[in-house]
Design a protein around this motif. Structure first.
Motif, PDB file in Angstrom:
ATOM      1  N   GLU A  34       0.825  -1.212   0.000  1.00  0.00           N
ATOM      2  CA  GLU A  34       0.000   0.000   0.000  1.00  0.00           C
ATOM      3  C   GLU A  34       0.855   1.255   0.000  1.00  0.00           C
ATOM      4  O   GLU A  34       0.547   2.242  -0.696  1.00  0.00           O
ATOM      5  N   THR A  35       1.940   1.225   0.790  1.00  0.00           N
ATOM      6  CA  THR A  35       2.822   2.397   0.841  1.00  0.00           C
ATOM      7  C   THR A  35       3.448   2.672  -0.518  1.00  0.00           C
ATOM      8  O   THR A  35       3.504   3.816  -0.987  1.00  0.00           O
ATOM      9  N   ARG A  61       0.881   4.055  -2.927  1.00  0.00           N
ATOM     10  CA  ARG A  61       0.618   5.483  -2.662  1.00  0.00           C
ATOM     11  C   ARG A  61       1.732   6.354  -3.212  1.00  0.00           C
ATOM     12  O   ARG A  61       1.492   7.417  -3.792  1.00  0.00           O
ATOM     13  N   THR A 107       1.353   6.580  -6.892  1.00  0.00           N
ATOM     14  CA  THR A 107       0.240   7.473  -7.243  1.00  0.00           C
ATOM     15  C   THR A 107       0.656   8.929  -7.099  1.00  0.00           C
ATOM     16  O   THR A 107       0.362   9.764  -7.972  1.00  0.00           O
ATOM     17  N   HIS A 108       1.355   9.236  -6.001  1.00  0.00           N
ATOM     18  CA  HIS A 108       1.800  10.618  -5.794  1.00  0.00           C
ATOM     19  C   HIS A 108       2.773  11.035  -6.895  1.00  0.00           C
ATOM     20  O   HIS A 108       2.701  12.168  -7.408  1.00  0.00           O
TER      21      HIS A 108
END
Length: 482
Positions: free
Chosen positions: A269-270, A273, A276-277
């Protein structure tokens, strides 16, 4: 193009394999299996040694106690058969064949204190054949202190055979001075039986100990098998063969398996993210920059030229840092594995076509099972930049070799037969945007991209001289286990 899927001596010499000092005879505390087995083995040895000493000691004590009872009976017979006379003590005939046969191994004697700390014999059994029973120097004093009690000790007999001797001090009716009654018996058979019992006992305990240690070893191996299974599953996740731990384990370690899965999920998940950023940032920056370039491209003059030039620099910088951020995010992922031989083959085919006019020949070598612990796109960008740079400067040949270093790393060596690079310029060549020759096309970001991606994966890049005459680039990257 020449491709070989096999190890190379040059690469394998980079880092020698460390010596192994033994897995089972190292410090027990470094292995749970060894710790359990060593502790159990130590307890078993101590318990069996204590048991052996206790059993052999008790057996010998019991045998000596039986001899003591026999000697006590003999002394009682001698006391009953003894009569005091004015000149000494007379002992009636005792009907014990062993005390009548000379040097038979069973003896008795009657003595009295001689006033000088010793004993004077008054009567003796025919079996002594004129000899005397051994008397320790401290025996007379001990008999006086323990008057009426029997004292036993070991000594050698008339013919040198070991004896068990008992002595006691009593008074005879009609005689004022005390009398010492002694009896001895050969203890050779008792000593032999004791040694045989000890040999049998220690042999049996040794066999029992080996059996117990073997049973403990099997018990530990079977008992810890779920831990070994969990270790193998985690290794499969790290190698990219599995995404999660799927097996069910005993209650004691199932929580650990669940926590590992949660950690993997959190890590994934990290990373997602972060990706995505990075994607959002790339979209937010590239769109305005593209618009600025488009607008500046429609106009002429110093200002549009400056805007266009600086915008291109900004775009290159954005691409550089976004690429670095993506590589850092990918490097956190577990289980990524890219076969290096496939990537080298693809790049060699493509670059030979690109530089077909110059007839550049690329010779590469790499083992089939060698893998890069990272994403394929990053490896392509790293090796692509290095090989492209080598092709630009090479005269005819480029050589690429890859192999493991036995330290969880692999080494890729890229060489060419070009003019090379002076030692004082190599450090500057690795800096972002540096170009050693303005006549060659490019932005100067190729090597810096390689450096950034390599460092993001915990690797290292080094420049040196090639035996082909040109530049030698030595690249260290993490290896993914097969």
């Amino acid at each position: 193009m020449t491709g070989t899927t096999g190890g190379t001596d040059e690469v394998n010499k980079v880092a020698p394999e460390p010596q192994s000092w033994g897995r089972w005879f190292g410090r027990p505390g470094r292995s749970l299996t060894r710790r359990l087995i060593w502790l159990a083995a130590l307890w078993i040895v101590l318990a069996l040694v204590a048991t052996g000493w206790t059993l052999t000691g008790q057996y010998q004590e019991s045998a000596l106690r039986r001899l003591g009872n026999m000697l006590g009976e003999t002394i009682d017979e001698v006391v009953l058969a003894s009569n005091a006379t004015p000149t000494g003590v007379v002992v009636a005939e005792i009907r014990d064949a062993r005390t009548l046969r000379p040097l038979s191994g069973k003896y008795w004697a009657v003595a009295e204190p001689d006033g000088r700390g010793g004993l004077r014999v008054l009567a003796r059994s025919p079996s002594l054949a004129g000899e005397a029973l051994a008397v320790p120097a401290e025996l007379p004093d001990r008999l006086v202190d323990a008057f009426g009690e029997m004292i036993s000790y070991n000594a050698n007999g008339p013919i040198g055979r070991p004896l068990r001797i008992a002595a006691t001090m009593k008074r005879l009716p009609g005689r004022e001075a005390p009398v010492v009654f002694m009896a001895g018996i050969d203890r050779s058979n008792i000593d032999k039986d004791t040694r045989q019992f000890a040999t049998f006992t220690w042999t049996a305990l040794l066999i029992l100990g080996l059996g117990l240690v073997t049973a403990v070893f099997l018990q530990v191996q079977i008992g810890l098998r779920p831990l070994f299974g969990l270790r193998n599953e985690i290794a499969d996740v790290r190698k990219g063969k599995a995404a999660r731990i799927v097996r069910n384990y005993p209650l004691e370690i199932q929580p650990l398996a669940e926590q590992v899965n949660r950690l993997l999920d959190h890590n994934q998940e990290t990373v997602e993210r972060q990706r995505t950023h990075v994607g959002n940032l790339a979209h937010a920056l590239k769109t305005p920059l593209s618009v600025m370039l488009a607008e500046a491209g429609t106009q002429e003059g110093p200002l549009p030229d400056m805007v266009r030039k600086q915008t291109e620099v900004m775009k290159a910088q954005v691409d550089h840092h976004l690429r670095r951020a993506r590589a850092a995010a990918r490097a956190q992922l577990l289980g990524e594995r890219t076969p290096i031989a496939e990537v080298l083959d693809e790049l060699a085919v493509m670059l030979e076509r690109v530089f077909e006019a110059r007839k550049i020949e690329i010779d590469w070598r790499a083992p089939d099972d060698l893998g890069f612990r990272g994403e394929r796109q990053d490896l392509q960008e790293i090796l692509g930049n290095l090989m492209e740079n080598a092709c630009k400067w090479a005269k005819r040949r480029v050589r690429v070799s890859a192999g493991p270093t036995h330290l969880g790393q692999m080494v890729v060596v890229v060489e060419d037969d070009g003019p090379g690079l002076p030692a004082d310029q190599r450090e500057a060549a690795l800096e972002r945007g540096a170009r050693m020759d303005e006549t060659t096309p490019g932005s100067g970001l190729g090597l810096s991209i390689v450096v950034e991606l390599t460092r993001a994966y915990g690797g290292r890049i080094t420049l040196g001289d090639s035996d082909m005459g040109g530049l030698k680039v030595l690249l260290e990257l993490p290896t993914a286990e097969a």
